[in-house]
Design a protein around this motif. Structure first.
Motif, PDB file in Angstrom:
ATOM      1  N   LEU A  71       0.851  -1.189   0.000  1.00 22.90           N
ATOM      2  CA  LEU A  71       0.000   0.000   0.000  1.00 22.90           C
ATOM      3  C   LEU A  71       0.884   1.235   0.000  1.00 22.90           C
ATOM      4  CD1 LEU A  71      -2.754   1.443   0.377  1.00 22.90           C
ATOM      5  CD2 LEU A  71      -2.423   1.132   2.852  1.00 22.90           C
ATOM      6  N   VAL A  72       0.579   2.161  -0.898  1.00 25.26           N
ATOM      7  CA  VAL A  72       1.369   3.380  -0.999  1.00 25.26           C
ATOM      8  C   VAL A  72       0.442   4.536  -1.344  1.00 25.26           C
ATOM      9  CG1 VAL A  72       1.888   3.031  -3.449  1.00 25.26           C
ATOM     10  CG2 VAL A  72       3.464   4.361  -2.036  1.00 25.26           C
ATOM     11  N   GLN A  73       0.812   5.718  -0.928  1.00 25.19           N
ATOM     12  CA  GLN A  73       0.023   6.905  -1.272  1.00 25.19           C
ATOM     13  C   GLN A  73       0.316   7.339  -2.700  1.00 25.19           C
ATOM     14  OE1 GLN A  73       0.851   9.885   1.758  1.00 25.19           O
ATOM     15  NE2 GLN A  73      -0.957   9.249   2.920  1.00 25.19           N
ATOM     16  N   ALA A  74      -0.632   8.021  -3.288  1.00 30.40           N
ATOM     17  CA  ALA A  74      -0.435   8.556  -4.634  1.00 30.40           C
ATOM     18  C   ALA A  74       0.821   9.430  -4.664  1.00 30.40           C
ATOM     19  CB  ALA A  74      -1.647   9.369  -5.062  1.00 30.40           C
ATOM     20  N   GLY A  75       1.593   9.260  -5.726  1.00 29.27           N
ATOM     21  CA  GLY A  75       2.852   9.967  -5.852  1.00 29.27           C
ATOM     22  C   GLY A  75       4.041   9.200  -5.328  1.00 29.27           C
ATOM     23  N   GLY A  76       3.772   8.118  -4.627  1.00 29.38           N
ATOM     24  CA  GLY A  76       4.838   7.313  -4.052  1.00 29.38           C
ATOM     25  C   GLY A  76       5.428   6.323  -5.029  1.00 29.38           C
ATOM     26  N   SER A  77       6.321   5.491  -4.513  1.00 28.30           N
ATOM     27  CA  SER A  77       7.042   4.523  -5.333  1.00 28.30           C
ATOM     28  C   SER A  77       7.018   3.144  -4.693  1.00 28.30           C
ATOM     29  CB  SER A  77       8.506   4.958  -5.504  1.00 28.30           C
ATOM     30  OG  SER A  77       8.610   6.198  -6.162  1.00 28.30           O
ATOM     31  N   LEU A  78       7.100   2.150  -5.553  1.00 25.58           N
ATOM     32  CA  LEU A  78       7.266   0.756  -5.131  1.00 25.58           C
ATOM     33  C   LEU A  78       8.180   0.072  -6.133  1.00 25.58           C
ATOM     34  CD1 LEU A  78       3.676  -0.470  -4.141  1.00 25.58           C
ATOM     35  CD2 LEU A  78       5.621  -0.195  -2.597  1.00 25.58           C
ATOM     36  N   ARG A  79       8.853  -0.976  -5.669  1.00 18.09           N
ATOM     37  CA  ARG A  79       9.679  -1.785  -6.559  1.00 18.09           C
ATOM     38  C   ARG A  79       9.259  -3.234  -6.422  1.00 18.09           C
ATOM     39  NH1 ARG A  79      15.908  -3.728  -6.208  1.00 18.09           N
ATOM     40  NH2 ARG A  79      16.466  -3.614  -8.440  1.00 18.09           N
ATOM     41  N   LEU A  80       8.826  -3.804  -7.528  1.00 19.40           N
ATOM     42  CA  LEU A  80       8.449  -5.206  -7.563  1.00 19.40           C
ATOM     43  C   LEU A  80       9.624  -6.049  -8.053  1.00 19.40           C
ATOM     44  CD1 LEU A  80       4.898  -4.995  -9.191  1.00 19.40           C
ATOM     45  CD2 LEU A  80       5.545  -4.739  -6.779  1.00 19.40           C
ATOM     46  N   SER A  81       9.714  -7.258  -7.522  1.00 22.51           N
ATOM     47  CA  SER A  81      10.727  -8.214  -7.963  1.00 22.51           C
ATOM     48  C   SER A  81      10.062  -9.534  -8.329  1.00 22.51           C
ATOM     49  CB  SER A  81      11.755  -8.464  -6.854  1.00 22.51           C
ATOM     50  OG  SER A  81      12.421  -7.291  -6.483  1.00 22.51           O
ATOM     51  N   CYS A  82      10.646 -10.212  -9.275  1.00 28.65           N
ATOM     52  CA  CYS A  82      10.139 -11.529  -9.671  1.00 28.65           C
ATOM     53  C   CYS A  82      11.345 -12.417  -9.945  1.00 28.65           C
ATOM     54  CB  CYS A  82       9.266 -11.419 -10.902  1.00 28.65           C
ATOM     55  SG  CYS A  82       8.817 -13.014 -11.635  1.00 28.65           S
ATOM     56  N   ALA A  83      11.467 -13.476  -9.163  1.00 30.87           N
ATOM     57  CA  ALA A  83      12.600 -14.383  -9.300  1.00 30.87           C
ATOM     58  C   ALA A  83      12.146 -15.703  -9.890  1.00 30.87           C
ATOM     59  CB  ALA A  83      13.254 -14.616  -7.950  1.00 30.87           C
ATOM     60  N   ALA A  84      12.847 -16.145 -10.915  1.00 35.91           N
ATOM     61  CA  ALA A  84      12.591 -17.453 -11.501  1.00 35.91           C
ATOM     62  C   ALA A  84      13.358 -18.516 -10.716  1.00 35.91           C
ATOM     63  CB  ALA A  84      13.019 -17.468 -12.959  1.00 35.91           C
ATOM     64  N   SER A  85      12.801 -19.707 -10.664  1.00 35.86           N
ATOM     65  CA  SER A  85      13.360 -20.770  -9.818  1.00 35.86           C
ATOM     66  C   SER A  85      14.612 -21.415 -10.404  1.00 35.86           C
ATOM     67  CB  SER A  85      12.306 -21.848  -9.564  1.00 35.86           C
ATOM     68  OG  SER A  85      11.846 -22.388 -10.793  1.00 35.86           O
ATOM     69  N   ARG A  86      14.876 -21.154 -11.668  1.00 36.81           N
ATOM     70  CA  ARG A  86      16.097 -21.704 -12.256  1.00 36.81           C
ATOM     71  C   ARG A  86      16.566 -20.800 -13.384  1.00 36.81           C
ATOM     72  NH1 ARG A  86      15.201 -23.981 -17.188  1.00 36.81           N
ATOM     73  NH2 ARG A  86      13.117 -24.763 -17.699  1.00 36.81           N
ATOM     74  N   THR A 119       9.816   1.608 -14.738  1.00 36.53           N
ATOM     75  CA  THR A 119      11.016   1.134 -15.412  1.00 36.53           C
ATOM     76  C   THR A 119      11.192  -0.356 -15.134  1.00 36.53           C
ATOM     77  OG1 THR A 119      12.094   3.284 -15.162  1.00 36.53           O
ATOM     78  CG2 THR A 119      13.499   1.404 -15.694  1.00 36.53           C
ATOM     79  N   ILE A 120      11.307  -1.129 -16.200  1.00 39.84           N
ATOM     80  CA  ILE A 120      11.570  -2.553 -16.059  1.00 39.84           C
ATOM     81  C   ILE A 120      13.060  -2.807 -16.232  1.00 39.84           C
ATOM     82  CG2 ILE A 120      11.139  -3.078 -18.504  1.00 39.84           C
ATOM     83  CD1 ILE A 120       9.867  -5.736 -17.558  1.00 39.84           C
ATOM     84  N   SER A 121      13.573  -3.727 -15.453  1.00 43.81           N
ATOM     85  CA  SER A 121      14.977  -4.114 -15.579  1.00 43.81           C
ATOM     86  C   SER A 121      15.098  -5.582 -15.191  1.00 43.81           C
ATOM     87  CB  SER A 121      15.873  -3.246 -14.690  1.00 43.81           C
ATOM     88  OG  SER A 121      15.527  -3.397 -13.321  1.00 43.81           O
ATOM     89  N   ARG A 122      16.218  -6.164 -15.513  1.00 45.62           N
ATOM     90  CA  ARG A 122      16.409  -7.564 -15.164  1.00 45.62           C
ATOM     91  C   ARG A 122      17.867  -7.839 -14.895  1.00 45.62           C
ATOM     92  NH1 ARG A 122      14.172 -11.182 -19.972  1.00 45.62           N
ATOM     93  NH2 ARG A 122      15.402 -12.786 -18.933  1.00 45.62           N
ATOM     94  N   ASP A 123      18.062  -8.832 -14.043  1.00 41.93           N
ATOM     95  CA  ASP A 123      19.397  -9.323 -13.733  1.00 41.93           C
ATOM     96  C   ASP A 123      19.415 -10.784 -14.159  1.00 41.93           C
ATOM     97  OD1 ASP A 123      21.702 -10.370 -12.577  1.00 41.93           O
ATOM     98  OD2 ASP A 123      21.568  -9.086 -10.820  1.00 41.93           O
ATOM     99  N   ASN A 124      19.959 -11.045 -15.326  1.00 40.58           N
ATOM    100  CA  ASN A 124      19.924 -12.398 -15.866  1.00 40.58           C
ATOM    101  C   ASN A 124      20.724 -13.378 -15.007  1.00 40.58           C
ATOM    102  OD1 ASN A 124      18.277 -11.734 -18.069  1.00 40.58           O
ATOM    103  ND2 ASN A 124      20.038 -11.095 -19.296  1.00 40.58           N
ATOM    104  N   ALA A 125      21.751 -12.888 -14.342  1.00 36.88           N
ATOM    105  CA  ALA A 125      22.544 -13.767 -13.478  1.00 36.88           C
ATOM    106  C   ALA A 125      21.735 -14.252 -12.280  1.00 36.88           C
ATOM    107  CB  ALA A 125      23.799 -13.038 -13.007  1.00 36.88           C
ATOM    108  N   LYS A 126      20.762 -13.436 -11.865  1.00 40.58           N
ATOM    109  CA  LYS A 126      19.908 -13.793 -10.724  1.00 40.58           C
ATOM    110  C   LYS A 126      18.535 -14.285 -11.173  1.00 40.58           C
ATOM    111  CE  LYS A 126      22.025 -10.535  -7.479  1.00 40.58           C
ATOM    112  NZ  LYS A 126      21.786  -9.394  -6.565  1.00 40.58           N
ATOM    113  N   ASN A 127      18.338 -14.377 -12.497  1.00 41.65           N
ATOM    114  CA  ASN A 127      17.046 -14.840 -13.030  1.00 41.65           C
ATOM    115  C   ASN A 127      15.895 -14.005 -12.477  1.00 41.65           C
ATOM    116  OD1 ASN A 127      18.553 -17.087 -14.111  1.00 41.65           O
ATOM    117  ND2 ASN A 127      18.428 -17.993 -12.067  1.00 41.65           N
ATOM    118  N   THR A 128      16.105 -12.716 -12.365  1.00 42.62           N
ATOM    119  CA  THR A 128      15.142 -11.841 -11.709  1.00 42.62           C
ATOM    120  C   THR A 128      14.812 -10.648 -12.600  1.00 42.62           C
ATOM    121  OG1 THR A 128      15.963 -12.469  -9.525  1.00 42.62           O
ATOM    122  CG2 THR A 128      14.707 -10.426  -9.667  1.00 42.62           C
ATOM    123  N   VAL A 129      13.536 -10.283 -12.593  1.00 40.19           N
ATOM    124  CA  VAL A 129      13.083  -9.083 -13.279  1.00 40.19           C
ATOM    125  C   VAL A 129      12.477  -8.146 -12.244  1.00 40.19           C
ATOM    126  CG1 VAL A 129      10.794 -10.029 -13.825  1.00 40.19           C
ATOM    127  CG2 VAL A 129      11.760  -8.203 -15.240  1.00 40.19           C
TER     128      VAL A 129
END
Length: 115
Positions: free
Chosen positions: A11-26, A68-78
């Motif tokens: 939960l965040v107020q309007a104007g705020g920021s959040l960062r989502l992460s998604c890790a693949a299992s392999r 902004t989307i970004s990814r770390d291929n070494a960590k299998n994470t977006v």
């Protein structure tokens, strides 16, 4: 099989920021696309942003200049950095991995933006 685990919603107020992460299992060695989609109550799931393993990005018009989307291929994470959040960004955000003929989805993480 690949499992995708999302984190970072909340939960965040309007104007705020959040960062989502998604890790693949392999590790994914084939060319692939990882991305974020969202689904608000009563609406269809829609594209937010995608990024190929080669670094090509694609954004939905409503989030251009804010997310902004970004990814770390070494960590299998977006990642999805979300700035200047608006109440209309409220939705469940899903991570997606497309590789060869396979299509994987995460379980979703709730993002709520209060006005």
């Amino acid at each position: 099989q690949v499992q995708l685990v999302e984190s970072g919603g909340g939960l965040v107020q309007a104007g705020g920021s959040l960062r989502l992460s998604c890790a693949a299992s392999r590790s994914i060695f084939s060319r692939n696309v990882m991305g974020w989609y969202r689904q608000a109550p009563g609406k269809q799931r829609e594209l937010v942003a995608t990024m190929t393993s080669g670094g090509i990005t694609n954004y939905a018009d409503p989030v251009k200049g804010r997310f902004t989307i970004s990814r770390d291929n070494a960590k299998n994470t977006v990642y999805l950095q979300m700035n200047s959040l608006k109440p209309e960004d409220t939705a469940v955000y899903f991570c997606r991995l497309q590789v060869l003929l396979d299509d994987y989805w995460g379980q979703g993480t709730q993002v709520t933006v209060s006005s």
